[in-house]
Design an enzyme around this catalytic site. Structure first.
Site, PDB file in Angstrom:
ATOM      1  N   LYS A  13     -21.430  -0.540  84.186  1.00  0.00           N
ATOM      2  CA  LYS A  13     -21.254  -1.481  85.260  1.00  0.00           C
ATOM      3  C   LYS A  13     -22.055  -2.743  85.001  1.00  0.00           C
ATOM      4  O   LYS A  13     -21.773  -3.796  85.562  1.00  0.00           O
ATOM      5  CB  LYS A  13     -21.723  -0.891  86.588  1.00  0.00           C
ATOM      6  CG  LYS A  13     -20.991   0.320  87.064  1.00  0.00           C
ATOM      7  CD  LYS A  13     -21.603   0.822  88.367  1.00  0.00           C
ATOM      8  CE  LYS A  13     -21.015   2.160  88.754  1.00  0.00           C
ATOM      9  NZ  LYS A  13     -21.733   2.732  89.896  1.00  0.00           N
TER      10      LYS A  13
ATOM     11  N   ASP B  84     -30.808  -1.917  74.622  1.00  0.00           N
ATOM     12  CA  ASP B  84     -32.110  -1.280  74.758  1.00  0.00           C
ATOM     13  C   ASP B  84     -32.375  -0.488  73.475  1.00  0.00           C
ATOM     14  O   ASP B  84     -32.777  -1.042  72.470  1.00  0.00           O
ATOM     15  CB  ASP B  84     -32.070  -0.381  76.000  1.00  0.00           C
ATOM     16  CG  ASP B  84     -33.433  -0.071  76.567  1.00  0.00           C
ATOM     17  OD1 ASP B  84     -34.369   0.138  75.779  1.00  0.00           O
ATOM     18  OD2 ASP B  84     -33.553  -0.012  77.787  1.00  0.00           O
TER      19      ASP B  84
ATOM     20  N   ARG C  37     -28.286  -5.194  91.344  1.00  0.00           N
ATOM     21  CA  ARG C  37     -27.269  -5.748  90.447  1.00  0.00           C
ATOM     22  C   ARG C  37     -26.890  -7.181  90.829  1.00  0.00           C
ATOM     23  O   ARG C  37     -26.590  -7.994  89.973  1.00  0.00           O
ATOM     24  CB  ARG C  37     -25.999  -4.893  90.453  1.00  0.00           C
ATOM     25  CG  ARG C  37     -26.117  -3.590  89.706  1.00  0.00           C
ATOM     26  CD  ARG C  37     -24.730  -2.956  89.530  1.00  0.00           C
ATOM     27  NE  ARG C  37     -24.811  -1.564  89.180  1.00  0.00           N
ATOM     28  CZ  ARG C  37     -25.033  -1.102  87.946  1.00  0.00           C
ATOM     29  NH1 ARG C  37     -25.209  -1.929  86.953  1.00  0.00           N
ATOM     30  NH2 ARG C  37     -25.077   0.194  87.726  1.00  0.00           N
TER      31      ARG C  37
ATOM     32  N   ASP D 260     -29.385  -2.678  87.122  1.00  0.00           N
ATOM     33  CA  ASP D 260     -29.779  -2.043  88.370  1.00  0.00           C
ATOM     34  C   ASP D 260     -30.952  -1.090  88.214  1.00  0.00           C
ATOM     35  O   ASP D 260     -31.327  -0.706  87.108  1.00  0.00           O
ATOM     36  CB  ASP D 260     -28.598  -1.251  88.941  1.00  0.00           C
ATOM     37  CG  ASP D 260     -28.362   0.055  88.194  1.00  0.00           C
ATOM     38  OD1 ASP D 260     -28.401   1.123  88.841  1.00  0.00           O
ATOM     39  OD2 ASP D 260     -28.139   0.024  86.966  1.00  0.00           O
TER      40      ASP D 260
ATOM     41  N   PHE E 146     -38.608  -2.521  81.943  1.00  0.00           N
ATOM     42  CA  PHE E 146     -37.415  -2.247  82.732  1.00  0.00           C
ATOM     43  C   PHE E 146     -37.103  -3.477  83.572  1.00  0.00           C
ATOM     44  O   PHE E 146     -37.962  -3.977  84.293  1.00  0.00           O
ATOM     45  CB  PHE E 146     -37.621  -1.020  83.632  1.00  0.00           C
ATOM     46  CG  PHE E 146     -36.364  -0.598  84.326  1.00  0.00           C
ATOM     47  CD1 PHE E 146     -35.359   0.048  83.629  1.00  0.00           C
ATOM     48  CD2 PHE E 146     -36.173  -0.890  85.668  1.00  0.00           C
ATOM     49  CE1 PHE E 146     -34.184   0.420  84.264  1.00  0.00           C
ATOM     50  CE2 PHE E 146     -35.006  -0.525  86.312  1.00  0.00           C
ATOM     51  CZ  PHE E 146     -34.005   0.137  85.603  1.00  0.00           C
ATOM     52  N   VAL E 147     -35.872  -3.998  83.422  1.00  0.00           N
ATOM     53  CA  VAL E 147     -35.475  -5.213  84.127  1.00  0.00           C
ATOM     54  C   VAL E 147     -34.278  -4.949  85.031  1.00  0.00           C
ATOM     55  O   VAL E 147     -33.486  -4.036  84.784  1.00  0.00           O
ATOM     56  CB  VAL E 147     -35.160  -6.366  83.151  1.00  0.00           C
ATOM     57  CG1 VAL E 147     -36.413  -6.830  82.431  1.00  0.00           C
ATOM     58  CG2 VAL E 147     -34.085  -5.975  82.150  1.00  0.00           C
TER      59      VAL E 147
END
Length: 184
Positions: free
Chosen positions: A47, A107, A169, A163, A156-157
């Site tokens: 997504k 990632d 989001r 999300d 972590f973004v």
């Protein structure tokens, strides 16, 4: 959603909406030069890539078909599990097609490496990658990425499609979350 609406949830804004939009225009111009005179199929990875794909496609000044895939290696956590689950496959036959995978973030590279191999095995003429964000320090698998918007730290973004537990989001920027958000 603007960052000031959730300022208590954000530790920092890494990329503003303006920086993101300028980079999308830059990436679209590079893709147009490289694919001049060639048909192009954009494959968005759901997504997270919805925002990137929409803005990238609108930044192009040429026709480009779109399709979507959904693969997951996260679940609800903040780190990749390394296990790829297929959630949605392509609807388009890609035999002989020039495919450009549009990603929000790279990632570990594990999911993307699998996807590239899968698409190449289907007879695509070419398979390249365009990503808004890449975390070089998080890489566990080498993946050749032709178009990179920003290299970011291994944090972590959220925002701009990314999300945490299906929230954030629609944040117009990319930022890091305050520890209280994910430590509950």
């Amino acid at each position: 959603m603007d960052p000031e609406h959730i300022s208590q949830d954000l530790k920092a804004v890494l990329l503003t909406e303006e920086e993101i939009q300028n980079k999308i225009l830059e990436l679209a111009a590079a893709v147009e030069r490289d694919y001049e005179g060639k048909e192009l199929l954009l494959v968005g990875v759901l997504k997270g890539a919805v925002m990137v794909m929409a803005d990238f496609a609108r930044a192009l000044t040429r026709h480009a078909e779109m399709d979507w895939v959904a693969y997951s290696s996260y679940g609800s956590g903040t780190r990749s599990s390394g296990v790829v689950r297929i959630l949605k496959d392509l609807d388009t036959d890609i035999t002989g097609r020039n495919v450009l995978i549009v990603e929000d973030i790279i990632d570990t590279g594990l999911t993307l490496s699998w996807l590239v191999a899968n698409l190449r095995s289907r007879g695509a003429a070419s398979v390249e990658i365009c990503t808004l964000l890449r975390k070089p320090e998080a890489a566990k698998m080498a993946v050749s990425v032709k178009y990179v918007g920003f290299d970011i730290p291994d944090e972590f973004v959220v925002g701009y499609g990314l999300d945490h537990a299906e929230r954030y989001r629609n944040l117009r920027c990319v930022g890091t979350l305050a520890p209280h958000v994910y430590s509950d």
